[in-house]
Scaffold this active site. Structure first.
Site, PDB file in Angstrom:
ATOM      1  CE  LYS A  36      15.256  -9.044   4.866  1.00  0.00           C
ATOM      2  NZ  LYS A  36      15.697  -7.772   5.466  1.00  0.00           N
ATOM      3  CB  CYS A  44       1.379  -7.215   8.102  1.00  0.00           C
ATOM      4  SG  CYS A  44      -0.366  -7.493   8.485  1.00  0.00           S
ATOM      5  CE  LYS A  53      -3.184  -4.923  16.664  1.00  0.00           C
ATOM      6  NZ  LYS A  53      -2.148  -4.299  16.007  1.00  0.00           N
ATOM      7  N   GLY A 183       3.102   6.295  20.935  1.00  0.00           N
ATOM      8  CA  GLY A 183       2.376   6.068  19.427  1.00  0.00           C
ATOM      9  C   GLY A 183       1.494   4.583  19.694  1.00  0.00           C
ATOM     10  CG  MET A 315       4.877   3.558   7.679  1.00  0.00           C
ATOM     11  SD  MET A 315       6.446   3.385   8.602  1.00  0.00           S
ATOM     12  CE  MET A 315       7.535   3.856   7.523  1.00  0.00           C
ATOM     13  CG  HIS A 441     -32.402  -0.462  20.321  1.00  0.00           C
ATOM     14  ND1 HIS A 441     -31.763   0.139  21.073  1.00  0.00           N
ATOM     15  CD2 HIS A 441     -33.325  -1.210  21.317  1.00  0.00           C
ATOM     16  CE1 HIS A 441     -32.015   0.281  22.393  1.00  0.00           C
ATOM     17  NE2 HIS A 441     -32.909  -0.730  22.386  1.00  0.00           N
TER      18      HIS A 441
HETATM   19  P1  FAD Z   1       6.254  -5.126   4.979  1.00  0.00           P
HETATM   20  O1  FAD Z   1       5.303  -5.600   5.875  1.00  0.00           O
HETATM   21  O2  FAD Z   1       7.432  -4.639   5.964  1.00  0.00           O
HETATM   22  O3  FAD Z   1       6.826  -6.424   4.106  1.00  0.00           O
HETATM   23  C1  FAD Z   1       8.099  -6.010   3.551  1.00  0.00           C
HETATM   24  C2  FAD Z   1       8.693  -7.409   2.970  1.00  0.00           C
HETATM   25  O4  FAD Z   1       9.674  -7.300   2.235  1.00  0.00           O
HETATM   26  C3  FAD Z   1       9.359  -7.933   4.192  1.00  0.00           C
HETATM   27  O5  FAD Z   1       8.836  -9.252   4.358  1.00  0.00           O
HETATM   28  C4  FAD Z   1      10.652  -8.092   4.045  1.00  0.00           C
HETATM   29  O6  FAD Z   1      11.428  -9.063   4.569  1.00  0.00           O
HETATM   30  C5  FAD Z   1      10.851  -7.937   2.515  1.00  0.00           C
HETATM   31  N1  FAD Z   1      11.792  -7.448   1.834  1.00  0.00           N
HETATM   32  C6  FAD Z   1      12.597  -6.244   2.082  1.00  0.00           C
HETATM   33  N2  FAD Z   1      13.593  -5.975   1.388  1.00  0.00           N
HETATM   34  C7  FAD Z   1      13.691  -7.162   0.606  1.00  0.00           C
HETATM   35  C8  FAD Z   1      14.809  -7.329  -0.293  1.00  0.00           C
HETATM   36  N3  FAD Z   1      15.559  -6.763  -0.597  1.00  0.00           N
HETATM   37  N4  FAD Z   1      14.358  -8.729  -1.004  1.00  0.00           N
HETATM   38  C9  FAD Z   1      13.321  -9.335  -0.902  1.00  0.00           C
HETATM   39  N5  FAD Z   1      12.619  -9.035   0.341  1.00  0.00           N
HETATM   40  C10 FAD Z   1      12.601  -7.876   0.877  1.00  0.00           C
HETATM   41  N6  FAD Z   1      -0.528  -1.844  10.436  1.00  0.00           N
HETATM   42  C11 FAD Z   1      -1.999  -1.962  10.433  1.00  0.00           C
HETATM   43  O7  FAD Z   1      -2.615  -1.478   9.424  1.00  0.00           O
HETATM   44  N7  FAD Z   1      -2.739  -2.523  11.554  1.00  0.00           N
HETATM   45  C12 FAD Z   1      -1.970  -3.026  12.710  1.00  0.00           C
HETATM   46  O8  FAD Z   1      -2.705  -3.473  13.697  1.00  0.00           O
HETATM   47  C13 FAD Z   1      -0.795  -3.091  12.713  1.00  0.00           C
HETATM   48  N8  FAD Z   1      -0.011  -3.431  13.750  1.00  0.00           N
HETATM   49  C14 FAD Z   1       1.497  -3.252  13.587  1.00  0.00           C
HETATM   50  C15 FAD Z   1       2.076  -3.892  14.889  1.00  0.00           C
HETATM   51  C16 FAD Z   1       3.338  -3.889  14.908  1.00  0.00           C
HETATM   52  C17 FAD Z   1       4.162  -4.346  16.183  1.00  0.00           C
HETATM   53  C18 FAD Z   1       4.127  -3.345  13.780  1.00  0.00           C
HETATM   54  C19 FAD Z   1       5.729  -3.286  13.694  1.00  0.00           C
HETATM   55  C20 FAD Z   1       3.672  -2.570  12.629  1.00  0.00           C
HETATM   56  C21 FAD Z   1       2.188  -2.877  12.628  1.00  0.00           C
HETATM   57  N9  FAD Z   1       1.381  -2.391  11.484  1.00  0.00           N
HETATM   58  C22 FAD Z   1       0.068  -2.480  11.634  1.00  0.00           C
HETATM   59  C23 FAD Z   1       2.098  -1.608  10.285  1.00  0.00           C
HETATM   60  C24 FAD Z   1       2.349  -2.964   9.172  1.00  0.00           C
HETATM   61  O9  FAD Z   1       2.712  -3.945   9.833  1.00  0.00           O
HETATM   62  C25 FAD Z   1       2.806  -2.249   7.979  1.00  0.00           C
HETATM   63  O10 FAD Z   1       2.308  -0.989   7.746  1.00  0.00           O
HETATM   64  C26 FAD Z   1       2.841  -3.408   6.777  1.00  0.00           C
HETATM   65  O11 FAD Z   1       3.364  -4.477   7.322  1.00  0.00           O
HETATM   66  C27 FAD Z   1       3.536  -2.741   5.639  1.00  0.00           C
HETATM   67  O12 FAD Z   1       3.426  -3.608   4.457  1.00  0.00           O
HETATM   68  P2  FAD Z   1       4.503  -3.469   3.529  1.00  0.00           P
HETATM   69  O13 FAD Z   1       3.981  -4.476   2.515  1.00  0.00           O
HETATM   70  O14 FAD Z   1       4.754  -2.150   3.048  1.00  0.00           O
HETATM   71  O15 FAD Z   1       5.892  -3.917   4.269  1.00  0.00           O
HETATM   72  P1  NAD Z   2       4.492   6.157  15.995  1.00  0.00           P
HETATM   73  O1  NAD Z   2       5.000   7.395  14.986  1.00  0.00           O
HETATM   74  O2  NAD Z   2       3.024   5.958  16.114  1.00  0.00           O
HETATM   75  O3  NAD Z   2       4.894   6.881  17.730  1.00  0.00           O
HETATM   76  C1  NAD Z   2       6.104   7.037  18.008  1.00  0.00           C
HETATM   77  C2  NAD Z   2       6.280   7.948  19.440  1.00  0.00           C
HETATM   78  O4  NAD Z   2       7.362   8.115  19.645  1.00  0.00           O
HETATM   79  C3  NAD Z   2       5.662   9.394  18.814  1.00  0.00           C
HETATM   80  O5  NAD Z   2       4.728   9.796  19.533  1.00  0.00           O
HETATM   81  C4  NAD Z   2       7.045  10.126  19.103  1.00  0.00           C
HETATM   82  O6  NAD Z   2       6.866  11.504  19.532  1.00  0.00           O
HETATM   83  C5  NAD Z   2       7.820   9.284  20.251  1.00  0.00           C
HETATM   84  N1  NAD Z   2       9.108   9.507  20.314  1.00  0.00           N
HETATM   85  C6  NAD Z   2       9.964   9.564  19.235  1.00  0.00           C
HETATM   86  N2  NAD Z   2      11.260   9.891  19.601  1.00  0.00           N
HETATM   87  C7  NAD Z   2      11.281   9.849  21.168  1.00  0.00           C
HETATM   88  C8  NAD Z   2      12.141  10.013  22.171  1.00  0.00           C
HETATM   89  N3  NAD Z   2      13.433  10.120  21.881  1.00  0.00           N
HETATM   90  N4  NAD Z   2      11.750  10.177  23.274  1.00  0.00           N
HETATM   91  C9  NAD Z   2      10.458   9.909  23.648  1.00  0.00           C
HETATM   92  N5  NAD Z   2       9.430   9.695  22.626  1.00  0.00           N
HETATM   93  C10 NAD Z   2       9.726   9.888  21.251  1.00  0.00           C
HETATM   94  O7  NAD Z   2       5.322   4.940  15.968  1.00  0.00           O
HETATM   95  P2  NAD Z   2       5.192   3.411  16.626  1.00  0.00           P
HETATM   96  O8  NAD Z   2       4.280   3.322  17.526  1.00  0.00           O
HETATM   97  O9  NAD Z   2       6.482   3.089  16.780  1.00  0.00           O
HETATM   98  O10 NAD Z   2       4.551   2.691  15.248  1.00  0.00           O
HETATM   99  C11 NAD Z   2       5.159   2.514  13.946  1.00  0.00           C
HETATM  100  C12 NAD Z   2       4.237   2.328  12.689  1.00  0.00           C
HETATM  101  O11 NAD Z   2       3.740   1.456  12.767  1.00  0.00           O
HETATM  102  C13 NAD Z   2       3.305   3.708  12.779  1.00  0.00           C
HETATM  103  O12 NAD Z   2       3.326   4.384  11.859  1.00  0.00           O
HETATM  104  C14 NAD Z   2       1.936   2.895  12.894  1.00  0.00           C
HETATM  105  O13 NAD Z   2       0.941   3.335  11.654  1.00  0.00           O
HETATM  106  C15 NAD Z   2       2.260   1.255  12.375  1.00  0.00           C
HETATM  107  N6  NAD Z   2       1.489   0.656  13.490  1.00  0.00           N
HETATM  108  C16 NAD Z   2       0.124   0.367  13.213  1.00  0.00           C
HETATM  109  C17 NAD Z   2      -0.648  -0.054  14.230  1.00  0.00           C
HETATM  110  C18 NAD Z   2      -2.069  -0.091  13.991  1.00  0.00           C
HETATM  111  O14 NAD Z   2      -2.612   0.461  13.004  1.00  0.00           O
HETATM  112  N7  NAD Z   2      -2.964  -0.463  14.990  1.00  0.00           N
HETATM  113  C19 NAD Z   2      -0.065  -0.688  15.183  1.00  0.00           C
HETATM  114  C20 NAD Z   2       1.283  -0.822  15.392  1.00  0.00           C
HETATM  115  C21 NAD Z   2       1.919   0.006  14.403  1.00  0.00           C
END
Ligand code: FAD
Ligand code: NAD
Length: 462
Positions: A36, A44, A53, A183, A315, A441
């Protein structure tokens, strides 16, 4: 309406969708990918892994330059923050990577459609872009990802009270930042703004940070992050948040409200299922709203598959990508290997936190007999040279067979170190076999080797 035909349509160009599309094209399929947004790469690349990062790296450099180099005999004066330049660097990295995906699409002849896609019936989707297109395909993969979860009572204004997307682009350093959720996102982005000068308070509902991680590692993380002057309120449930006179007020059950300049809500992510026409098409969801799939990523509708954040499991970007590859390889009649027991996860705080496999708590719950080896980075020469010798490696192995069951690291470059544990686990190695591999090492890998040796009480430098 214009009509097109392809072998496969992938909905969403995140790490799940774009990787699936490229691999399918490599396997000889005529592939379309609908996204979209103009920019490919999904959460990501645009508002997730990569921008976070980039900011973690820049903020660490800033903090180190401002406070951390004297011990090395490097005295820096007059350090100042140029937040706009830091954000520009982040944007350049995103632009380069998303252009890279577009290049790979061209190279592999993946057809791109810009616009929101919706299932319309038997093996067809409509993409509502500038000109609507109907695409028919033998198979459809939904890779629509996830969105930040909201919590009742929190009044998101998309500015002062927002999600990670806003926190990746604040235009100034908030004096006081409240982060809801300890988290992964809460700790990573809380670290960024703490390093840049915010007074950060993280409010967490559970009684520990990173509740999904191994309890011993999460205790360490809590201690080390507190030492960095991040404040934590644990066992505290946020019940609401709003703004008044340009100030945020966060309500917490049974406690006084917190006041802040900005609030980052990081309480998890929810599958993005809206607007896809799933209900009409008959695609079933699980009780927690994710798309229900079988072991081959098939949904309840023939020819429709789903991968990534929108289905169950962690996720994580690499999990989404590996599912994408496994899914299309199976569509092409290949084996499509994916071992859910060996998906590493990394938290990019300082120090990094990384794990693969089971935690101690889970092994106890499942009554799996285990033995453990633990080794600290304290006495490691390379860690000392880096000035980063906080943390430990913990290796969990089956008590009888010695098979590796889980490895947890908190310490320097934990995110890189965990790869060796994943390779060992994926290859079915025992702790003794991991310990038997020669580690150069001085390297941080010596700590992994010593922890593996410690499983049988044989660590040398203990
Ligand atoms: P997404 O990356 O969410 O992609 C889905 C895509 O589908 C989007 O571009 C969206 O626009 C598109 N889409 C949705 N609906 C439609 C539609 N109807 N038509 C057309 N397009 C559509 N994971 C890690 O492993 N390492 C990390 O360091 C990490 N850091 C993160 C930091 C943050 C702040 C956040 C929010 C997430 C992080 N994650 C990390 C999680 C990671 O971003 C997701 O797990 C990953 O992007 C999931 O991939 P996906 O392809 O399933 O979905
Ligand atoms: P998370 O599930 O890691 O953490 C959410 C936290 O919020 C939990 O510890 C939960 O207990 C707390 N929480 C929920 N409701 C609350 C409330 N009402 N009051 C206080 N605390 C509350 O989710 P996230 O940090 O938002 O990350 C989302 C996803 O994105 C995760 O699944 C993670 O795997 C992915 N992600 C991954 C990376 C990475 O791999 N380095 C980085 C960022 C995000």
């Amino acid at each position: 309406m214009e009509k097109r035909e392809h072998d496969l349509v992938v909905i969403g160009a995140g790490p799940g969708g774009y990787v699936a599309a490229i691999r399918a094209a490599q396997l000889g399929m005529d592939v379309a990918c609908t996204e979209k947004y103009e920019r490919l790469g999904g959460t990501c690349l645009n508002v997730g892994c990569i921008p976070s990062k980039a900011l973690l790296e820049s903020s660490e450099r800033y903090q180190e330059a401002a406070a951390g180099m004297d011990g090395h005999g490097v005295v820096i004066e007059g350090v100042r923050l140029d937040l706009a330049a830091m954000m520009k660097r982040k944007e350049t990295i995103i632009a380069n990577l998303t252009k890279g995906v577009a290049f790979l699409f061209k190279k592999n002849k993946v057809s791109r459609y810009v616009g929101k896609a919706r299932l319309t019936g038997d093996r067809a989707v409509v993409v509502k872009g500038e000109t609507p297109v109907e695409i028919r395909a033998r198979n459809i993969i939904i890779a629509s990802g996830s969105v930040a979860s909201t919590i009742p009572g929190v009044d998101f204004d998309g500015d002062l009270i927002g999600t990670s997307t806003e926190a990746l682009s604040y235009s100034s350093v908030p004096k006081r930042l409240v982060v809801i959720g300890a988290g992964v996102i809460g700790l990573e982005l809380g670290s960024v703004w703490n390093r840049l000068g915010s007074d950060v308070t993280v409010v967490e509902y559970m009684d520990r940070v990173l509740p999904e991680m191994d309890a011993e590692i999460s205790r360490h993380a809590h201690r080390l992050l507190r030492r960095q002057k991040i404040n934590f309120l644990l066992g505290a449930r946020v019940t609401g948040a709003g703004t008044s006179d340009n100030e945020c007020v966060v309500e917490i059950e049974g406690r006084d409200p917190l006041r802040a300049d900005r609030v980052l809500v990081a309480t998890g992510r929810s599958p993005r299922t809206e607007g896809l026409g799933l209900d009409e098409a008959g695609v079933e969801l699980t009780d927690n709203g994710r798309i229900k799939v079988d072991d081959n990523f098939a949904t309840s509708v023939p020819g429709v598959f789903a991968i990534g954040d929108v289905i169950g499991g962690a996720m994580l970007a690499h999990k989404a990508s590996d599912e994408g590859v496994a899914c299309v390889e199976r569509l092409a009649g290949r084996k499509g290997h994916l071992d859910y027991g060996v998906i590493p996860s990394v938290v990019y705080t300082r120090p990094e936190i990384a794990s693969v496999g089971s935690t101690e708590g889970r092994l106890e719950e499942e009554a799996i007999p285990f033995k453990k080896g633990v080794f600290s980075f304290k006495g490691n020469g390379r860690a000392m040279a880096h000035g980063l010798n906080d943390g430990l490696v913990k290796v969990l192995a089956h008590r009888e067979t010695g098979a590796l069951l889980g490895v947890h690291v908190i310490g320097p470059w934990a995110g890189e170190l965990i790869a060796q544990a994943a390779v060992a686990m994926g290859g079915g190695m025992t702790a003794a076999q991991l310990a038997g591999i020669c580690a150069a090492h001085p390297t941080l890998s010596e700590v992994m080797k010593e922890a593996a040796l410690d499983v049988d009480g044989k660590a040398i430098h203990a």
